[in-house]
Design a protein around this motif. Sequence first.
Motif, PDB file in Angstrom:
ATOM      1  N   VAL A 339      -5.709 -76.328 -63.877  1.00 50.05           N
ATOM      2  CA  VAL A 339      -5.376 -75.014 -64.431  1.00 50.05           C
ATOM      3  C   VAL A 339      -4.839 -74.126 -63.316  1.00 50.05           C
ATOM      4  N   CYS A 340      -3.637 -73.601 -63.505  1.00 49.94           N
ATOM      5  CA  CYS A 340      -3.034 -72.657 -62.570  1.00 49.94           C
ATOM      6  C   CYS A 340      -3.426 -71.253 -63.026  1.00 49.94           C
ATOM      7  N   LEU A 341      -4.268 -70.595 -62.245  1.00 51.44           N
ATOM      8  CA  LEU A 341      -4.898 -69.343 -62.661  1.00 51.44           C
ATOM      9  C   LEU A 341      -4.315 -68.154 -61.898  1.00 51.44           C
ATOM     10  N   ASN A 342      -3.849 -67.138 -62.630  1.00 57.07           N
ATOM     11  CA  ASN A 342      -3.343 -65.919 -61.998  1.00 57.07           C
ATOM     12  C   ASN A 342      -4.456 -65.207 -61.233  1.00 57.07           C
ATOM     13  N   SER A 343      -4.167 -64.774 -60.017  1.00 50.71           N
ATOM     14  CA  SER A 343      -5.115 -63.973 -59.253  1.00 50.71           C
ATOM     15  C   SER A 343      -5.274 -62.601 -59.914  1.00 50.71           C
ATOM     16  N   ASP A 344      -6.221 -61.813 -59.436  1.00 49.08           N
ATOM     17  CA  ASP A 344      -6.418 -60.474 -60.000  1.00 49.08           C
ATOM     18  C   ASP A 344      -5.166 -59.619 -59.844  1.00 49.08           C
ATOM     19  N   ALA A 345      -4.541 -59.673 -58.652  1.00 49.00           N
ATOM     20  CA  ALA A 345      -3.326 -58.877 -58.429  1.00 49.00           C
ATOM     21  C   ALA A 345      -2.199 -59.339 -59.335  1.00 49.00           C
ATOM     22  N   SER A 346      -2.099 -60.638 -59.552  1.00 50.48           N
ATOM     23  CA  SER A 346      -1.063 -61.180 -60.426  1.00 50.48           C
ATOM     24  C   SER A 346      -1.271 -60.730 -61.869  1.00 50.48           C
ATOM     25  N   VAL A 347      -2.514 -60.765 -62.340  1.00 49.21           N
ATOM     26  CA  VAL A 347      -2.814 -60.294 -63.700  1.00 49.21           C
ATOM     27  C   VAL A 347      -2.462 -58.821 -63.842  1.00 49.21           C
ATOM     28  N   ARG A 348      -2.805 -58.034 -62.827  1.00 50.18           N
ATOM     29  CA  ARG A 348      -2.554 -56.599 -62.885  1.00 50.18           C
ATOM     30  C   ARG A 348      -1.052 -56.302 -62.987  1.00 50.18           C
ATOM     31  N   ARG A 349      -0.255 -57.093 -62.254  1.00 50.51           N
ATOM     32  CA  ARG A 349       1.192 -56.895 -62.333  1.00 50.51           C
ATOM     33  C   ARG A 349       1.724 -57.239 -63.720  1.00 50.51           C
ATOM     34  N   LEU A 350       1.152 -58.263 -64.335  1.00 48.49           N
ATOM     35  CA  LEU A 350       1.638 -58.702 -65.648  1.00 48.49           C
ATOM     36  C   LEU A 350       1.132 -57.820 -66.787  1.00 48.49           C
ATOM     37  N   GLY A 352      -0.955 -54.865 -66.428  1.00 48.14           N
ATOM     38  CA  GLY A 352      -1.243 -53.470 -66.147  1.00 48.14           C
ATOM     39  C   GLY A 352      -2.734 -53.208 -66.104  1.00 48.14           C
ATOM     40  N   PRO A 353      -3.149 -52.102 -65.474  1.00 44.61           N
ATOM     41  CA  PRO A 353      -4.567 -51.753 -65.441  1.00 44.61           C
ATOM     42  C   PRO A 353      -5.056 -51.417 -66.850  1.00 44.61           C
ATOM     43  N   PRO A 354      -6.329 -51.675 -67.214  1.00 46.87           N
ATOM     44  CA  PRO A 354      -7.422 -52.073 -66.319  1.00 46.87           C
ATOM     45  C   PRO A 354      -7.596 -53.591 -66.186  1.00 46.87           C
ATOM     46  N   ARG A 355      -6.605 -54.370 -66.629  1.00 49.25           N
ATOM     47  CA  ARG A 355      -6.714 -55.819 -66.501  1.00 49.25           C
ATOM     48  C   ARG A 355      -6.624 -56.249 -65.047  1.00 49.25           C
ATOM     49  N   PRO A 356      -7.326 -57.333 -64.671  1.00 52.99           N
ATOM     50  CA  PRO A 356      -8.193 -58.133 -65.529  1.00 52.99           C
ATOM     51  C   PRO A 356      -9.568 -57.497 -65.701  1.00 52.99           C
ATOM     52  N   LEU A 357     -10.190 -57.770 -66.825  1.00 52.67           N
ATOM     53  CA  LEU A 357     -11.548 -57.281 -67.048  1.00 52.67           C
ATOM     54  C   LEU A 357     -12.566 -58.160 -66.327  1.00 52.67           C
ATOM     55  N   VAL A 358     -12.197 -59.422 -66.104  1.00 51.23           N
ATOM     56  CA  VAL A 358     -13.078 -60.376 -65.421  1.00 51.23           C
ATOM     57  C   VAL A 358     -12.394 -60.804 -64.128  1.00 51.23           C
ATOM     58  N   GLY A 359     -13.106 -60.708 -63.000  1.00 49.97           N
ATOM     59  CA  GLY A 359     -12.532 -61.045 -61.705  1.00 49.97           C
ATOM     60  C   GLY A 359     -12.185 -62.516 -61.578  1.00 49.97           C
ATOM     61  N   VAL A 360     -11.335 -62.829 -60.607  1.00 54.74           N
ATOM     62  CA  VAL A 360     -10.807 -64.185 -60.498  1.00 54.74           C
ATOM     63  C   VAL A 360     -11.895 -65.207 -60.219  1.00 54.74           C
ATOM     64  N   GLU A 361     -12.889 -64.885 -59.403  1.00 55.79           N
ATOM     65  CA  GLU A 361     -13.932 -65.867 -59.112  1.00 55.79           C
ATOM     66  C   GLU A 361     -14.752 -66.192 -60.353  1.00 55.79           C
TER      67      GLU A 361
END
Length: 453
Positions: A339-350, A352-361
């Motif tokens: 599974v190729c998982l978007n990092s928190d910064a990547s999710v935020r760019r895609l 917008g805030p407040p995403r992600p609601l769940v951190g990458v770890e």
Amino acid sequence: MKLVIVGDALLDLDLTGSATRLCPDAPVPVVDVEARRGRPGGAALAAVLAAGQGVEVTLISGRGADPAGYELDRLLPAGIRAVDLPFTGGTPSKTRVRAGGQSVVRLDSGAGFVPDVAPGPSVVRELRSADAVLVADYGRGATANSRLRHELSRLPPGTPLVWDPHPRGAPPVARADLVVPNESEATLFSGITAQPAGAMALWREWECGAVAVTRGERGAALAPSGELIAAPALDGAVDTCGAGDGFAVAVVLALARGESTSDAVTDAVLAATRFVASGGAGAWTASEQPAAATGLDVVHRVRERGGRLVAAGGCFDLLHPGHVNLLNQARGLGDALVVCLNSDASVRRLKGPPRPLVGVEDRKCLLEALGSVDAVAVFEETTPCRLLAELRPDVWVKGGDYEPSRMPEARIVEQFGGEVVRVPLTDGYSTTRMLRKMLELDVNREDLHERAG
């Protein structure tokens, strides 16, 4: 010290193995490939060598948006600042097939080049803030760019400019303090085989500060002084790949330290000799890349078994049954699923805030707990293109709501023979819908409180 390296970056690949028999239909050796290793080449190799000496390095070069370009990006150490030049076509790659310590054949691919269009303002800023500049020309258009040549000609007098030319490249600018062709290049440029006569002819033609013709185990010839600088002897066969880049880096750093041209060339001859004695470019190994380490372990195991690797990607914020169903179907298409998982910064760019609601770890932990998932690899970019160029899955899976035209990663996967599969979504599930329901519940709860009050 800040060193700016301008030129053509390449991807160098080594396929190594053994050759114990001849091909039945032609008198050529059959090489059983045992290992494949990529490394930065051209101007990128010069950047790696300089960064290894603790120098702040900026690499100004171009490369294609293709698997070779993404692999080259991945191989560059994190400390190198990369500034892109305009680029058209595929990333140049050179593949050496080696058996028993000897090169059998070299395969070149990628006809991309730097067009003569103005580079971005960051290129000009980097050049004007440099303590020293090295031009590593590999004939792919960087040195022919008219705006780039103009900026190189305008470097302050106190900024050393060393130019490593190429037969298919443009001639060095007269502002160059030192031009460093190898002996075969110097003969081609000048028509003179004897040294230092050839170096002297080139110095007059290019009107530069000095010319040092590198001569391998025979050292270097320097003009206009006419010096012949000897190299220490080496025992046994050596791999000279990258020796010219090692020399160029050493000489520009010596000039930046204030050494005379003669002393700088002498130091660089010694440095290049040590470089080839230690194994040359072929001995270079990439540092660990944290983003895909687990995924690569799975890749190696699957490839060794001749299995089929599947990859799927996404944010997987608020994991729900729709996600689980997609991953179960993806796993059924092969022998292992990464599974190729978007990092928190990547999710935020895609999103917008407040995403992600769940951190990458936490998202990674939940995915790894699923029986269908063999590994999770986190990527920082907006798309997983670079990661997919590294993993090279046989199948790339996305949800059925994604059109192929909206998937830039599809082209990457298909370029190395992979298949793109869209899996139907499970009705009634989506993270956006779940969030909307949560917001509605909050609004209704606040409304009830207001009425009760």
